[in-house]
Structures are given as C-alpha cells and as structure tokens.
Motif scaffolding. Structure first.
Motif, PDB file in Angstrom:
ATOM      1  N   SER A 269      -4.663  -2.030 -19.791  1.00 18.62           N
ATOM      2  CA  SER A 269      -5.370  -1.565 -20.984  1.00 18.62           C
ATOM      3  C   SER A 269      -6.431  -0.522 -20.634  1.00 18.62           C
ATOM      4  CB  SER A 269      -6.021  -2.747 -21.703  1.00 18.62           C
ATOM      5  OG  SER A 269      -5.061  -3.721 -22.057  1.00 18.62           O
ATOM      6  N   VAL A 270      -7.180  -0.778 -19.581  1.00 18.21           N
ATOM      7  CA  VAL A 270      -8.226   0.158 -19.165  1.00 18.21           C
ATOM      8  C   VAL A 270      -7.617   1.503 -18.785  1.00 18.21           C
ATOM      9  CG1 VAL A 270      -9.971   0.612 -17.398  1.00 18.21           C
ATOM     10  CG2 VAL A 270      -9.828  -1.647 -18.444  1.00 18.21           C
ATOM     11  N   VAL A 271      -6.552   1.474 -17.992  1.00 17.13           N
ATOM     12  CA  VAL A 271      -5.904   2.715 -17.561  1.00 17.13           C
ATOM     13  C   VAL A 271      -5.290   3.445 -18.754  1.00 17.13           C
ATOM     14  CG1 VAL A 271      -4.022   3.667 -16.182  1.00 17.13           C
ATOM     15  CG2 VAL A 271      -5.496   1.901 -15.216  1.00 17.13           C
ATOM     16  N   ALA A 272      -4.657   2.698 -19.668  1.00 15.83           N
ATOM     17  CA  ALA A 272      -3.992   3.326 -20.813  1.00 15.83           C
ATOM     18  C   ALA A 272      -4.988   4.089 -21.678  1.00 15.83           C
ATOM     19  CB  ALA A 272      -3.273   2.265 -21.646  1.00 15.83           C
ATOM     20  N   PHE A 273      -6.120   3.481 -22.000  1.00 16.58           N
ATOM     21  CA  PHE A 273      -7.097   4.161 -22.855  1.00 16.58           C
ATOM     22  C   PHE A 273      -7.828   5.266 -22.096  1.00 16.58           C
ATOM     23  CE2 PHE A 273      -6.607   0.240 -25.360  1.00 16.58           C
ATOM     24  CZ  PHE A 273      -6.384   0.812 -26.602  1.00 16.58           C
ATOM     25  N   GLY A 274      -7.981   5.092 -20.788  1.00 20.70           N
ATOM     26  CA  GLY A 274      -8.551   6.184 -20.006  1.00 20.70           C
ATOM     27  C   GLY A 274      -7.655   7.400 -19.996  1.00 20.70           C
ATOM     28  N   LEU A 275      -6.364   7.184 -19.838  1.00 22.09           N
ATOM     29  CA  LEU A 275      -5.407   8.294 -19.860  1.00 22.09           C
ATOM     30  C   LEU A 275      -5.290   8.906 -21.252  1.00 22.09           C
ATOM     31  CD1 LEU A 275      -2.564   6.855 -17.606  1.00 22.09           C
ATOM     32  CD2 LEU A 275      -4.215   8.622 -17.016  1.00 22.09           C
ATOM     33  N   LEU A 276      -5.407   8.072 -22.297  1.00 16.99           N
ATOM     34  CA  LEU A 276      -5.387   8.611 -23.654  1.00 16.99           C
ATOM     35  C   LEU A 276      -6.585   9.519 -23.891  1.00 16.99           C
ATOM     36  CD1 LEU A 276      -4.136   8.653 -26.497  1.00 16.99           C
ATOM     37  CD2 LEU A 276      -5.564   6.654 -27.045  1.00 16.99           C
ATOM     38  N   GLY A 277      -7.756   9.092 -23.429  1.00 18.11           N
ATOM     39  CA  GLY A 277      -8.928   9.944 -23.561  1.00 18.11           C
ATOM     40  C   GLY A 277      -8.782  11.235 -22.788  1.00 18.11           C
ATOM     41  N   ASP A 278      -8.196  11.157 -21.604  1.00 17.30           N
ATOM     42  CA  ASP A 278      -7.954  12.361 -20.808  1.00 17.30           C
ATOM     43  C   ASP A 278      -6.990  13.307 -21.526  1.00 17.30           C
ATOM     44  OD1 ASP A 278      -8.128  13.694 -18.024  1.00 17.30           O
ATOM     45  OD2 ASP A 278      -5.982  13.533 -18.374  1.00 17.30           O
ATOM     46  N   MET A 279      -5.948  12.746 -22.146  1.00 21.35           N
ATOM     47  CA  MET A 279      -4.984  13.563 -22.863  1.00 21.35           C
ATOM     48  C   MET A 279      -5.643  14.269 -24.054  1.00 21.35           C
ATOM     49  SD  MET A 279      -1.459  12.325 -24.730  1.00 21.35           S
ATOM     50  CE  MET A 279      -2.351  11.638 -26.131  1.00 21.35           C
ATOM     51  N   LEU A 280      -6.477  13.536 -24.795  1.00 15.09           N
ATOM     52  CA  LEU A 280      -7.165  14.142 -25.936  1.00 15.09           C
ATOM     53  C   LEU A 280      -8.143  15.216 -25.489  1.00 15.09           C
ATOM     54  CD1 LEU A 280      -7.891  10.981 -28.116  1.00 15.09           C
ATOM     55  CD2 LEU A 280      -6.088  12.675 -28.420  1.00 15.09           C
ATOM     56  N   GLN A 281      -8.784  14.985 -24.350  1.00 15.44           N
ATOM     57  CA  GLN A 281      -9.718  15.984 -23.836  1.00 15.44           C
ATOM     58  C   GLN A 281      -8.988  17.264 -23.453  1.00 15.44           C
ATOM     59  OE1 GLN A 281     -11.740  14.974 -20.148  1.00 15.44           O
ATOM     60  NE2 GLN A 281     -13.611  15.940 -20.889  1.00 15.44           N
ATOM     61  N   VAL A 282      -7.820  17.120 -22.847  1.00 15.92           N
ATOM     62  CA  VAL A 282      -7.026  18.294 -22.488  1.00 15.92           C
ATOM     63  C   VAL A 282      -6.589  19.051 -23.736  1.00 15.92           C
ATOM     64  CG1 VAL A 282      -4.827  19.033 -21.486  1.00 15.92           C
ATOM     65  CG2 VAL A 282      -6.228  17.360 -20.286  1.00 15.92           C
ATOM     66  N   ARG A 283      -6.220  18.331 -24.781  1.00 16.66           N
ATOM     67  CA  ARG A 283      -5.714  18.975 -25.989  1.00 16.66           C
ATOM     68  C   ARG A 283      -6.812  19.689 -26.774  1.00 16.66           C
ATOM     69  NH1 ARG A 283      -0.572  18.116 -27.414  1.00 16.66           N
ATOM     70  NH2 ARG A 283       0.614  16.556 -26.258  1.00 16.66           N
ATOM     71  N   ARG A 284      -8.033  19.188 -26.707  1.00 14.52           N
ATOM     72  CA  ARG A 284      -9.117  19.821 -27.455  1.00 14.52           C
ATOM     73  C   ARG A 284      -9.792  20.963 -26.702  1.00 14.52           C
ATOM     74  NH1 ARG A 284     -14.269  18.754 -25.967  1.00 14.52           N
ATOM     75  NH2 ARG A 284     -15.015  19.538 -27.972  1.00 14.52           N
ATOM     76  N   ASP A 285      -9.516  21.085 -25.402  1.00 16.19           N
ATOM     77  CA  ASP A 285     -10.148  22.119 -24.586  1.00 16.19           C
ATOM     78  C   ASP A 285      -9.099  23.109 -24.137  1.00 16.19           C
ATOM     79  OD1 ASP A 285     -11.567  23.682 -22.835  1.00 16.19           O
ATOM     80  OD2 ASP A 285     -12.620  22.030 -21.878  1.00 16.19           O
ATOM     81  N   PRO A 286      -9.075  24.320 -24.686  1.00 15.44           N
ATOM     82  CA  PRO A 286      -8.060  25.305 -24.311  1.00 15.44           C
ATOM     83  C   PRO A 286      -8.094  25.653 -22.824  1.00 15.44           C
ATOM     84  CG  PRO A 286      -9.185  25.970 -26.328  1.00 15.44           C
ATOM     85  CD  PRO A 286      -9.943  24.804 -25.764  1.00 15.44           C
TER      86      PRO A 286
END
Length: 292
Positions: A269-286
């Motif tokens: 669970s910790v890894v999954a939400f950490g990776l989700l946050g990383d994915m969202l950060q990549v998508r919001r930052d060109p």
C-alpha cells in the motif's frame, strides 16, 4: 507531516520505480491497477471474507493453511484471510480520512493567512512552524497517548501532525496564484477578496497540494500501522493490519502468514500510493515529462 518524515517511503519507491525519464505507459497502468485493487479491497473486502473475522474458536488455534482456511488461523482460532480482507478498511480508510482532513485544514489555514493580511499570516504560519519543528511520528505518538489508545485517537493525532506541512505548501501556492495576471485583473474589476479566493485562487492552487496528499497517504498508512503495532492505535481484536502484525509477532515461527502478510500488505500500500503520487507529479510538471 514534513517531507523529511517521508524520506524512507521515497527511498522504498525509488527501488521499484523506473527513472522518470524512462518511465513507460505500462508502469503507470500497473500503478493505477494496484491502487484500484486496494480501493476495491476497502469497499468489498468485508463481503469476501469466508468467516467471521472476530469469532474465536479455541479448538482452531494456529492451524496451518488448508482447504478450509487458505492462510490458516491465528492464536485465537480466527481465520487469517478473513481478517486480512476486513482489515483493509480500517487500515486504508483511516489513512484517507487523515489525509483528507489534514489537507482540508491545511488549505483553510493557508486561505485564512492570505485573506487576513500580514499579521494573520505571521501568526498562523509561526504556529505551523512550531508543529513542523517537532518530529511527526513523535508528535502523533504524544497526542495519541494523551487522548487514549484507539483508532479515533490516532486519526486525530495524525491530522494535527500532517496539516501544518500542507498549510505551508498551500500558502506558497496561493501566494503565487494571487500574483497572476488574471487574478490581478479580477481584483481590478472590484471582486472582493473572499470571492477572489474561492473562485479564482484556490481552484488554481490545489494541483501541488493534491499531489502532496497522494504522497501522504502511504506515509500515514505506515504511521497508523506503526501506532497500532506499539499499542497506541487500533486495539485488539481489531483486524487493522498493524494490530494484526503486533498480535502475531509472538508466534511468528509457528504461524508466519498471520505475522508476515499484514506487513506485506502495508508495504504494498505504501509503495502503491508513493508511485501514484510520483506519477501525478510527472504528469503535472512538463519538465519531468520531457524525456518520455
């Protein structure tokens, strides 16, 4: 919760994720599937449990995995699989409640600081600085111990420990948005400050805050389980994963599933939400998407 307190989680995620510039679409899909599965576990897990997770049976203590009990039973004769399925709800849902409340309070504090002028900003931000100066886990532990052991106490403790960092982050984002040209134009037309904040500033200031909230879910899950493990959070006979790991640690050599699997689910669970946050950060930052 400060960024520094989440450093171990960031390191754990770094071990399993590809570099941002080499990240492929299948990795993002895998993360989304894993998060969706965890969400479904929270929603339907209790209905999938084959046995009553709280019913004790002295004649069924510490049974090995079998056709009747796929993961065996614990020291009270309770089915381990049933308790794992039911435990997803108090473990993950409580983390979502903490992050949701902490984010809402942090954004509210940031908005009040921006609307109240210099003195309100100074007072509110200095109070947040005082809370941020204390280690997040120790602050949560102290508050939970003062309120009394239990899931509710640990939720309140973690909300107090997490909202100052969100308030700081939201304040910076709000200040940047308030200096934008379209906000200045709206102010020039006579729009009041509260209306300006609600209609123009906050809707355009929350991207960074929401990404941070996604990162926080994993950290809060870990701390909530840690509080339960040491006896301050959720209490027996709760099926919360941290409490399950704590009660099963005494007989790990006899029944490994009851001791190891709750910890494994917490890690996933910790890894999954950490990776989700990383994915969202990549998508919001060109800038982070440039090499994809």
């Amino acid at each position: 919760m400060s960024t520094a307190s989440l450093t171990p989680i960031a390191r754990l995620c770094a071990l399993v994720r590809p570099r941002r510039r080499r990240r492929s679409a299948w990795a993002d899909r895998a993360v989304l599937i894993l998060v969706v599965l965890l969400g479904l576990l929270v929603l339907v897990g209790p209905y999938l449990a084959p046995y009553d997770p709280y019913r004790s049976d002295a004649a069924m203590q510490l049974l090995p995995p079998s056709g009747a009990h796929l993961l065996g039973t614990d020291d009270q004769g309770r089915d381990v699989l049933s308790r794992l399925l039911v435990g997803a709800r108090p473990t993950l849902l409580s983390a979502l409640v903490v992050v949701g409340l902490g984010t809402a309070i942090g954004v509210l504090v940031a908005a009040l600081a921006a609307l109240g002028g210099r003195w309100a900003d100074e007072v509110l931000m200095r109070c947040c600085d005082i809370l941020l100066a204390l280690p997040g886990l120790m602050l949560a532990l102290a508050i939970a111990a003062a309120l009394g052991s239990g899931l509710t106490a640990s939720i309140v403790a973690l909300v107090v420990a997490t909202f100052p960092a969100t308030a700081r982050l939201a304040r910076g984002s709000v200040r940047r948005t308030m200096s934008a040209a379209y906000v200045e134009a709206a102010r020039a037309t006579g729009v009041s400050r509260p209306v300006l904040m609600v209609r123009h500033v906050l809707p355009n200031s929350l991207d960074e805050v929401l990404v941070n909230a996604t990162f926080q879910i994993g950290g809060v899950t870990l701390i909530m389980s840690g509080l339960a493990f040491i006896g301050v959070g959720a209490q027996p006979p709760s099926a919360e994963w941290g409490a399950m790991a704590a009660s099963a640690s005494a007989y790990m050599g006899t029944d490994w599933a009851a001791a190891v699997l709750p910890g494994l689910l917490i890690t996933v669970s910790v890894v999954a939400f950490g990776l989700l946050g990383d994915m969202l950060q990549v998508r919001r930052d060109p800038a982070l998407r440039g090499g994809r």
